[in-house]
Design a protein around this motif. Structure first.
Motif, PDB file in Angstrom:
ATOM      1  N   TYR A  51       0.865  -1.173  -0.127  1.00 40.12           N
ATOM      2  CA  TYR A  51      -0.219  -0.098   0.043  1.00 40.12           C
ATOM      3  C   TYR A  51       0.909   1.258  -0.057  1.00 40.12           C
ATOM      4  CZ  TYR A  51       1.067   0.704   4.953  1.00 40.12           C
ATOM      5  OH  TYR A  51       1.524   0.732   6.230  1.00 40.12           O
ATOM      6  N   LYS A  52       2.103   1.156   0.397  1.00 39.59           N
ATOM      7  CA  LYS A  52       2.923   2.371   0.363  1.00 39.59           C
ATOM      8  C   LYS A  52       3.473   2.804  -1.044  1.00 39.59           C
ATOM      9  CE  LYS A  52       4.729   1.474   4.803  1.00 39.59           C
ATOM     10  NZ  LYS A  52       6.046   1.011   5.633  1.00 39.59           N
ATOM     11  N   ASN A  53       3.388   2.082  -2.088  1.00 37.40           N
ATOM     12  CA  ASN A  53       3.485   2.256  -3.460  1.00 37.40           C
ATOM     13  C   ASN A  53       2.249   1.883  -4.104  1.00 37.40           C
ATOM     14  OD1 ASN A  53       5.161   2.862  -5.701  1.00 37.40           O
ATOM     15  ND2 ASN A  53       5.986   0.843  -5.777  1.00 37.40           N
ATOM     16  N   LYS A  54       1.573   2.948  -4.523  1.00 32.44           N
ATOM     17  CA  LYS A  54       0.270   2.799  -5.342  1.00 32.44           C
ATOM     18  C   LYS A  54       0.661   3.166  -6.608  1.00 32.44           C
ATOM     19  CE  LYS A  54      -3.123   3.299  -1.856  1.00 32.44           C
ATOM     20  NZ  LYS A  54      -4.440   3.921  -1.257  1.00 32.44           N
ATOM     21  N   ALA A 108      -7.857  -5.445 -13.531  1.00 33.09           N
ATOM     22  CA  ALA A 108      -6.473  -4.764 -12.730  1.00 33.09           C
ATOM     23  C   ALA A 108      -6.058  -6.059 -11.955  1.00 33.09           C
ATOM     24  CB  ALA A 108      -7.023  -3.997 -11.794  1.00 33.09           C
ATOM     25  N   TYR A 109      -4.763  -6.540 -12.158  1.00 29.37           N
ATOM     26  CA  TYR A 109      -4.122  -7.636 -11.430  1.00 29.37           C
ATOM     27  C   TYR A 109      -3.095  -6.994 -10.381  1.00 29.37           C
ATOM     28  CZ  TYR A 109      -6.171 -10.120 -15.492  1.00 29.37           C
ATOM     29  OH  TYR A 109      -6.858 -10.853 -16.299  1.00 29.37           O
ATOM     30  N   SER A 110      -2.827  -7.524  -9.382  1.00 31.92           N
ATOM     31  CA  SER A 110      -1.720  -7.224  -8.516  1.00 31.92           C
ATOM     32  C   SER A 110      -1.305  -8.440  -7.588  1.00 31.92           C
ATOM     33  CB  SER A 110      -2.026  -6.096  -7.566  1.00 31.92           C
ATOM     34  OG  SER A 110      -1.119  -5.689  -6.743  1.00 31.92           O
ATOM     35  N   GLY A 111      -0.226  -8.328  -7.281  1.00 33.08           N
ATOM     36  CA  GLY A 111       0.593  -9.494  -6.002  1.00 33.08           C
ATOM     37  C   GLY A 111      -0.295  -9.173  -4.714  1.00 33.08           C
ATOM     38  N   ASP A 112      -1.026  -7.936  -4.678  1.00 37.36           N
ATOM     39  CA  ASP A 112      -1.958  -7.691  -3.325  1.00 37.36           C
ATOM     40  C   ASP A 112      -3.166  -6.978  -3.785  1.00 37.36           C
ATOM     41  OD1 ASP A 112      -2.558  -6.998  -1.022  1.00 37.36           O
ATOM     42  OD2 ASP A 112      -0.742  -6.043  -0.498  1.00 37.36           O
ATOM     43  N   CYS A 113      -3.431  -5.874  -3.431  1.00 41.75           N
ATOM     44  CA  CYS A 113      -4.658  -5.345  -3.697  1.00 41.75           C
ATOM     45  C   CYS A 113      -4.864  -4.736  -5.070  1.00 41.75           C
ATOM     46  CB  CYS A 113      -5.136  -4.198  -2.660  1.00 41.75           C
ATOM     47  SG  CYS A 113      -5.438  -4.784  -1.048  1.00 41.75           S
ATOM     48  N   ALA A 114      -5.792  -4.995  -6.020  1.00 41.48           N
ATOM     49  CA  ALA A 114      -5.941  -4.467  -7.196  1.00 41.48           C
ATOM     50  C   ALA A 114      -7.621  -3.869  -6.886  1.00 41.48           C
ATOM     51  CB  ALA A 114      -6.099  -5.489  -8.178  1.00 41.48           C
ATOM     52  N   ILE A 115      -7.666  -2.593  -7.605  1.00 44.34           N
ATOM     53  CA  ILE A 115      -8.868  -1.932  -7.685  1.00 44.34           C
ATOM     54  C   ILE A 115      -9.233  -1.436  -9.016  1.00 44.34           C
ATOM     55  CG2 ILE A 115      -9.825   0.229  -6.600  1.00 44.34           C
ATOM     56  CD1 ILE A 115      -7.467   0.055  -4.516  1.00 44.34           C
ATOM     57  N   SER A 116     -10.328  -1.570  -9.331  1.00 44.02           N
ATOM     58  CA  SER A 116     -10.947  -1.174 -10.558  1.00 44.02           C
ATOM     59  C   SER A 116     -12.316  -0.329 -10.291  1.00 44.02           C
ATOM     60  CB  SER A 116     -11.308  -2.153 -11.644  1.00 44.02           C
ATOM     61  OG  SER A 116     -11.968  -1.874 -12.625  1.00 44.02           O
ATOM     62  N   ALA A 117     -12.221   0.893 -10.533  1.00 44.28           N
ATOM     63  CA  ALA A 117     -13.536   1.759 -10.379  1.00 44.28           C
ATOM     64  C   ALA A 117     -13.968   2.317 -11.823  1.00 44.28           C
ATOM     65  CB  ALA A 117     -13.123   2.937  -9.467  1.00 44.28           C
ATOM     66  N   GLY A 118     -15.124   2.687 -11.836  1.00 46.85           N
ATOM     67  CA  GLY A 118     -16.120   3.189 -12.860  1.00 46.85           C
ATOM     68  C   GLY A 118     -15.505   4.712 -12.799  1.00 46.85           C
ATOM     69  N   VAL A 119     -16.122   5.389 -11.774  1.00 47.01           N
ATOM     70  CA  VAL A 119     -15.325   6.589 -11.253  1.00 47.01           C
ATOM     71  C   VAL A 119     -15.136   6.772 -10.017  1.00 47.01           C
ATOM     72  CG1 VAL A 119     -16.757   8.707 -10.873  1.00 47.01           C
ATOM     73  CG2 VAL A 119     -17.561   7.577 -12.689  1.00 47.01           C
ATOM     74  N   ARG A 120     -13.683   7.339  -9.885  1.00 45.37           N
ATOM     75  CA  ARG A 120     -13.041   7.464  -8.627  1.00 45.37           C
ATOM     76  C   ARG A 120     -12.674   8.894  -8.406  1.00 45.37           C
ATOM     77  NH1 ARG A 120      -7.217   5.222  -9.377  1.00 45.37           N
ATOM     78  NH2 ARG A 120      -6.751   7.197 -10.546  1.00 45.37           N
ATOM     79  N   MET A 121     -13.188   9.407  -7.095  1.00 47.91           N
ATOM     80  CA  MET A 121     -12.909  10.447  -6.620  1.00 47.91           C
ATOM     81  C   MET A 121     -12.373  10.503  -5.111  1.00 47.91           C
ATOM     82  SD  MET A 121     -16.612  12.120  -7.674  1.00 47.91           S
ATOM     83  CE  MET A 121     -16.214  13.815  -7.087  1.00 47.91           C
TER      84      MET A 121
END
Length: 386
Positions: free
Chosen positions: A74-77, A141-154
């Motif tokens: 999470y320290k390197n998003k 979205a793929y990651s070795g930890d958390c992956a996040i996909s959003a339609g609208v992000r604020m």
């Protein structure tokens, strides 16, 4: 601005007129583009931009196919988006409001464990839709930890922000995500139709908001149609909101207020934090229905208060601390609460009797309370034997 506009116009649709950028008013008028790029950001707009969707035009932006090998958790998003606004963004339609804009994020695959945060539209400020029809499709979205996909992000934490849909329509779809941290157990990660970190969502006038997640995320606990962390969901006038995801609406330390229009929960539960510690909203942890219609026959509502003073309400169940119904018509499957007051309204509760494979019948109390007060109106409670 001139170079960017020229690039967009190189990708204009057949027969379309050139799109126009006014640097003084920061207005981009799209007249029919089909822009597709592998860049991690397809289009970047300065703060205060207004996008006008010319009538009878179809505009498409696709971007964000990327491969990375970043670590750091999470320290390197890693952030990538198809359409990025560096501040407030307004979208308007033409005189007829028939212009459309489709924004799609592609795929971002990170083989390391840095969090991979992707979106179709990212706004670092207020996002206002006055007209036209916008679709924001989050990608994979793929990651070795958390992956996040959003339609609208604020997700800016600078100040409270507003996503306002006043006219036209906004469809926001969270994409499919993968947590590849354990090669032997591929897990899904986060998907958001609309994700507002600090701020509220308001749908009013004749605006329409549709928020959902890719069907591949059905049943996944981290899929949210609408999620806010410190703000509210506000629906008024003829505004309409339709949500569908494992978690239909999560307002955390905020609340929901329906004073007109319609709220449809086609899929997923609705929840707010019951014990609100840090929120300055009047309806924090609660839902208030003062008018309009709430249709959520298959949804559970878990929050501090459920208040109805008018309108039509149909829910799967209510699980608040307190229920206060003093107007309107309410129908639900069951209510589990500490106390309930009914005045000058009609409440119908039908708890279904279920049947096991062995043939055994079982059910729960349709109304389960520590305190019940009926001042007036009609309370109709029964098991539904089918």
């Amino acid at each position: 601005g001139a170079a960017a506009l020229a690039l967009l116009n190189q990708h204009k649709s057949t027969g379309a007129a050139d799109s126009v950028w006014n640097s003084g008013s920061k207005t981009l008028t799209l007249k029919g583009i089909n822009f597709n790029t592998a860049a991690t950001t397809a289009v970047k707009l300065p703060a205060g931009t207004t996008v006008v969707l010319a009538d009878d035009t179809t505009n498409t932006i696709v971007g964000g196919d990327a491969v990375a090998a970043e670590n750091g958790g999470y320290k390197n998003k890693i952030f990538s988006t198809a359409l990025e606004a560096l501040g407030n963004l307004t979208v308007r339609g033409g005189m007829k409001g028939t212009g459309t804009l489709s924004v799609t994020f592609g795929t971002c695959e990170n083989t390391g464990n840095a969090w991979t945060d992707t979106s179709a539209i990212s706004v670092d400020g207020d996002f206002t839709v006055w007209g036209g029809h916008i679709t924001a499709q989050g990608g994979k979205a793929y990651s070795g930890d958390c992956a996040i996909s959003a339609g609208v992000r604020m997700d800016s934490d600078k100040r409270n922000k507003f996503l306002s849909v006043i006219g036209g329509s906004l469809t926001a779809i969270g994409g499919e995500t993968f947590d590849m941290g354990n090669p032997e157990e591929q897990r899904k990660s986060f998907s958001h139709g609309v994700d507002v970190y600090r701020g509220s969502v308001s749908v009013t006038g004749d605006g329409k908001l549709i928020a959902k997640c890719d069907p591949a995320m059905d049943g996944e606990g981290l899929a949210f149609a609408v999620q806010t962390f410190t703000g509210d969901l506000l629906i008024s006038h003829n505004g309409e909101v339709t949500v569908a995801a494992t978690n239909g609406i999560s307002v955390s330390a905020g609340g929901i207020k329906l004073s007109g229009g319609k709220l449809r929960v086609e899929k997923g539960g609705v929840r707010a934090t019951k014990e609100v510690v840090t929120s300055n909203t009047e309806i924090a942890g609660s839902i208030e229905v003062n008018g309009g219609a709430l249709y959520a026959e298959n949804s559970n509502f878990s929050m501090k208060k459920f208040t109805v003073t008018g309108g039509t309400v149909r829910t799967g169940s209510m699980l608040p601390d307190t229920v206060n119904i003093s107007g309107g018509t309410v129908q639900t499957r069951y209510i589990l609460a500490k106390e309930m007051t009914l005045s000058n309204a009609t409440l119908t509760i039908r708890e279904p009797v279920k049947k096991l494979e062995s043939g055994t019948l079982y059910t729960s109390p349709a109304l389960w309370l520590a305190k019940l007060t009926v001042n007036s109106g009609t309370l109709d409670v029964a098991w539904d034997w089918g």
